[in-house]
Design a protein around this motif. Structure first.
Motif, PDB file in Angstrom:
ATOM      1  N   ILE A  19       0.821  -1.327  -0.061  1.00  0.00           N
ATOM      2  CA  ILE A  19       0.160   0.274   0.023  1.00  0.00           C
ATOM      3  C   ILE A  19       0.904   1.272   0.056  1.00  0.00           C
ATOM      4  O   ILE A  19       0.592   2.185  -0.777  1.00  0.00           O
ATOM      5  CB  ILE A  19      -0.899  -0.061   1.109  1.00  0.00           C
ATOM      6  CG1 ILE A  19      -1.969  -1.300   1.015  1.00  0.00           C
ATOM      7  CG2 ILE A  19      -1.738   1.319   1.315  1.00  0.00           C
ATOM      8  CD1 ILE A  19      -2.858  -1.310   2.265  1.00  0.00           C
ATOM      9  N   LYS A  20       1.982   1.203   0.892  1.00  0.00           N
ATOM     10  CA  LYS A  20       2.754   2.325   0.834  1.00  0.00           C
ATOM     11  C   LYS A  20       3.269   2.704  -0.544  1.00  0.00           C
ATOM     12  O   LYS A  20       3.551   3.689  -1.065  1.00  0.00           O
ATOM     13  CB  LYS A  20       3.866   2.025   1.729  1.00  0.00           C
ATOM     14  CG  LYS A  20       4.950   3.096   1.811  1.00  0.00           C
ATOM     15  CD  LYS A  20       6.215   2.642   3.064  1.00  0.00           C
ATOM     16  CE  LYS A  20       7.141   3.752   3.123  1.00  0.00           C
ATOM     17  NZ  LYS A  20       8.388   3.371   3.902  1.00  0.00           N
ATOM     18  N   GLY A  21       3.717   1.497  -1.196  1.00  0.00           N
ATOM     19  CA  GLY A  21       4.349   1.521  -2.618  1.00  0.00           C
ATOM     20  C   GLY A  21       3.312   2.154  -3.709  1.00  0.00           C
ATOM     21  O   GLY A  21       3.537   3.182  -4.405  1.00  0.00           O
ATOM     22  N   GLU A  22       2.143   1.604  -3.447  1.00  0.00           N
ATOM     23  CA  GLU A  22       0.951   2.179  -4.277  1.00  0.00           C
ATOM     24  C   GLU A  22       0.976   3.736  -4.306  1.00  0.00           C
ATOM     25  O   GLU A  22       0.702   4.531  -5.081  1.00  0.00           O
ATOM     26  CB  GLU A  22      -0.264   1.679  -4.158  1.00  0.00           C
ATOM     27  CG  GLU A  22      -0.570   0.221  -4.352  1.00  0.00           C
ATOM     28  CD  GLU A  22      -1.772  -0.502  -4.457  1.00  0.00           C
ATOM     29  OE1 GLU A  22      -2.755   0.333  -4.626  1.00  0.00           O
ATOM     30  OE2 GLU A  22      -1.811  -1.312  -3.986  1.00  0.00           O
ATOM     31  N   PHE A  23       0.873   4.354  -2.897  1.00  0.00           N
ATOM     32  CA  PHE A  23       1.066   5.705  -2.583  1.00  0.00           C
ATOM     33  C   PHE A  23       2.161   6.340  -3.386  1.00  0.00           C
ATOM     34  O   PHE A  23       2.003   7.391  -3.989  1.00  0.00           O
ATOM     35  CB  PHE A  23       0.810   6.166  -1.004  1.00  0.00           C
ATOM     36  CG  PHE A  23      -0.503   5.687  -0.502  1.00  0.00           C
ATOM     37  CD1 PHE A  23      -1.781   5.554  -1.372  1.00  0.00           C
ATOM     38  CD2 PHE A  23      -0.744   5.217   0.652  1.00  0.00           C
ATOM     39  CE1 PHE A  23      -2.937   5.376  -0.754  1.00  0.00           C
ATOM     40  CE2 PHE A  23      -1.858   4.994   1.291  1.00  0.00           C
ATOM     41  CZ  PHE A  23      -2.931   4.987   0.673  1.00  0.00           C
ATOM     42  N   ILE A  24       3.246   5.920  -2.997  1.00  0.00           N
ATOM     43  CA  ILE A  24       4.639   6.660  -3.592  1.00  0.00           C
ATOM     44  C   ILE A  24       4.658   6.871  -4.958  1.00  0.00           C
ATOM     45  O   ILE A  24       4.814   7.743  -5.617  1.00  0.00           O
ATOM     46  CB  ILE A  24       5.818   5.791  -2.801  1.00  0.00           C
ATOM     47  CG1 ILE A  24       5.887   5.943  -1.508  1.00  0.00           C
ATOM     48  CG2 ILE A  24       7.037   6.395  -3.517  1.00  0.00           C
ATOM     49  CD1 ILE A  24       7.261   4.927  -0.775  1.00  0.00           C
ATOM     50  N   GLU A  25       4.247   5.773  -5.439  1.00  0.00           N
ATOM     51  CA  GLU A  25       4.259   5.715  -7.035  1.00  0.00           C
ATOM     52  C   GLU A  25       3.261   6.532  -7.447  1.00  0.00           C
ATOM     53  O   GLU A  25       3.349   7.067  -8.728  1.00  0.00           O
ATOM     54  CB  GLU A  25       4.135   4.170  -7.715  1.00  0.00           C
ATOM     55  CG  GLU A  25       5.336   3.263  -7.169  1.00  0.00           C
ATOM     56  CD  GLU A  25       6.609   3.906  -7.852  1.00  0.00           C
ATOM     57  OE1 GLU A  25       6.537   4.386  -8.987  1.00  0.00           O
ATOM     58  OE2 GLU A  25       7.597   3.831  -7.185  1.00  0.00           O
ATOM     59  N   SER A  26       2.223   6.715  -6.949  1.00  0.00           N
ATOM     60  CA  SER A  26       1.204   7.828  -7.467  1.00  0.00           C
ATOM     61  C   SER A  26       1.591   9.003  -7.672  1.00  0.00           C
ATOM     62  O   SER A  26       1.283   9.907  -8.425  1.00  0.00           O
ATOM     63  CB  SER A  26      -0.361   7.646  -6.611  1.00  0.00           C
ATOM     64  OG  SER A  26       0.173   8.267  -5.471  1.00  0.00           O
ATOM     65  N   TRP A  27       2.561   9.438  -6.538  1.00  0.00           N
ATOM     66  CA  TRP A  27       3.103  10.680  -6.622  1.00  0.00           C
ATOM     67  C   TRP A  27       4.119  10.756  -7.556  1.00  0.00           C
ATOM     68  O   TRP A  27       4.406  11.926  -8.236  1.00  0.00           O
ATOM     69  CB  TRP A  27       3.808  10.974  -5.260  1.00  0.00           C
ATOM     70  CG  TRP A  27       2.855  11.169  -4.268  1.00  0.00           C
ATOM     71  CD1 TRP A  27       2.077  10.427  -3.540  1.00  0.00           C
ATOM     72  CD2 TRP A  27       2.686  12.479  -3.392  1.00  0.00           C
ATOM     73  NE1 TRP A  27       1.098  10.937  -2.501  1.00  0.00           N
ATOM     74  CE2 TRP A  27       1.597  12.279  -2.306  1.00  0.00           C
ATOM     75  CE3 TRP A  27       3.178  14.049  -3.285  1.00  0.00           C
ATOM     76  CZ2 TRP A  27       1.217  13.017  -1.369  1.00  0.00           C
ATOM     77  CZ3 TRP A  27       2.772  14.790  -2.481  1.00  0.00           C
ATOM     78  CH2 TRP A  27       1.866  14.381  -1.574  1.00  0.00           C
ATOM     79  N   ASN A  28       4.844   9.797  -7.902  1.00  0.00           N
ATOM     80  CA  ASN A  28       5.875   9.827  -8.951  1.00  0.00           C
ATOM     81  C   ASN A  28       5.117  10.031 -10.451  1.00  0.00           C
ATOM     82  O   ASN A  28       5.745  10.803 -11.215  1.00  0.00           O
ATOM     83  CB  ASN A  28       6.737   8.359  -8.962  1.00  0.00           C
ATOM     84  CG  ASN A  28       7.629   8.469  -7.585  1.00  0.00           C
ATOM     85  OD1 ASN A  28       8.118   9.516  -7.055  1.00  0.00           O
ATOM     86  ND2 ASN A  28       7.899   7.227  -7.262  1.00  0.00           N
ATOM     87  N   ASP A  29       4.339   8.971 -10.340  1.00  0.00           N
ATOM     88  CA  ASP A  29       3.455   8.998 -11.809  1.00  0.00           C
ATOM     89  C   ASP A  29       2.810  10.723 -11.822  1.00  0.00           C
ATOM     90  O   ASP A  29       2.768  11.011 -13.271  1.00  0.00           O
ATOM     91  CB  ASP A  29       2.508   8.188 -11.662  1.00  0.00           C
ATOM     92  CG  ASP A  29       3.015   6.500 -11.851  1.00  0.00           C
ATOM     93  OD1 ASP A  29       4.178   6.516 -12.350  1.00  0.00           O
ATOM     94  OD2 ASP A  29       2.459   5.645 -11.485  1.00  0.00           O
ATOM     95  N   THR A  30       2.311  11.093 -11.129  1.00  0.00           N
ATOM     96  CA  THR A  30       1.387  12.384 -11.184  1.00  0.00           C
ATOM     97  C   THR A  30       2.512  13.358 -11.406  1.00  0.00           C
ATOM     98  O   THR A  30       2.252  14.340 -12.595  1.00  0.00           O
ATOM     99  CB  THR A  30       0.806  12.625  -9.768  1.00  0.00           C
ATOM    100  OG1 THR A  30      -0.222  11.938  -9.740  1.00  0.00           O
ATOM    101  CG2 THR A  30       0.258  13.968  -9.826  1.00  0.00           C
TER     102      THR A  30
END
Length: 236
Positions: free
Chosen positions: A120-131
């Protein structure tokens, strides 16, 4: 399309009776409204979705952990794919292990987080990277510098590890949802950049009397207060 799915499903099971161990109730043909009907094999938090021939003559296999895709393969080699399915679903191989077993597999960025128990932490972090990488271009649009400035300030506070970020129309959206689906009942915060170092902030379904306010672009008192309220929400 349903007939093609049933033929592929039969071919898969003809190559591996062991797949029946995960139970017929967990092996389904799923009709999608976008006409990409697919086969779904799932046991607990491991799964594989198989899309036969809608966009290509080559079936696509999408492998998931807790409903999060970690790698995809397109192949006509059913026997090879059955071996991967067995390793992923039945043997519950870790992403790094299955990549060694099957070198053709290309893991996505989230695989390492799931392997380390931080999915879940990874999903959040990658959402910031992708955005930040996909939606903002400060070279082409100088006003995007203000958005990136604020995103970086929030990253410094560690918010990228506990919130999902994304965009809807021209708004930056922050939430506690694991996936991108946001509706009016989902607690979230929206930020719209007005230019000249000003931004509009609104909140939805949070304990906030003034749910829309215009402020300077920074991690200020008002935004901090809203984010603290948002962090009280359960991850969904």
């Amino acid at each position: 399309m349903i007939k093609e799915l049933e033929l592929l499903q039969s071919e898969i099971f003809n190559n591996c009776d062991e797949l029946l161990k995960i139970g017929t109730k967990k092996i389904n043909i799923i009709p999608d409204f976008n006409f990409e009907n697919h086969i779904e094999l799932k046991d607990k938090d491991r799964g594989c979705r198989i899309y036969p021939y809608h966009l290509s003559e080559i079936p696509k296999y999408e492998f998931e952990w807790d409903d999060c895709p970690l790698f995809k393969i397109s192949s006509n080699d059913v026997k090879r794919q059955v071996e991967i399915i067995k390793s992923w679903i039945l043997s519950r191989s870790m992403p790094s292990e299955i990549q060694i077993q099957f070198p053709e597999i290309e893991l996505n960025k989230l695989a390492k987080y799931y392997e380390n128990g931080n999915g879940i932490k990874g999903e959040f972090i990658e959402s910031w990277n992708d955005t930040q990488e996909t939606h903002f271009n400060p070279i082409k649009y100088p006003s995007d510098k203000e958005a990136i400035k604020l995103i970086n300030e929030m990253r410094e506070k560690g918010l990228n590890e506990s919130l999902r970020i994304g965009t809807r129309l021209s708004w930056l959206i922050l939430s506690r949802t694991r996936r991108h689906i946001i509706n009016d009942n989902t607690p979230h915060i929206g930020i719209f950049f007005l230019g000249n170092n000003r931004m509009k902030i609104y909140s939805s379904n949070l304990n906030d009397e003034n749910n829309e306010q215009e402020v300077d672009v920074n991690y200020g008192v008002h935004l901090e207060k809203l984010l603290k309220e948002l962090l009280k929400e359960d991850i969904k």
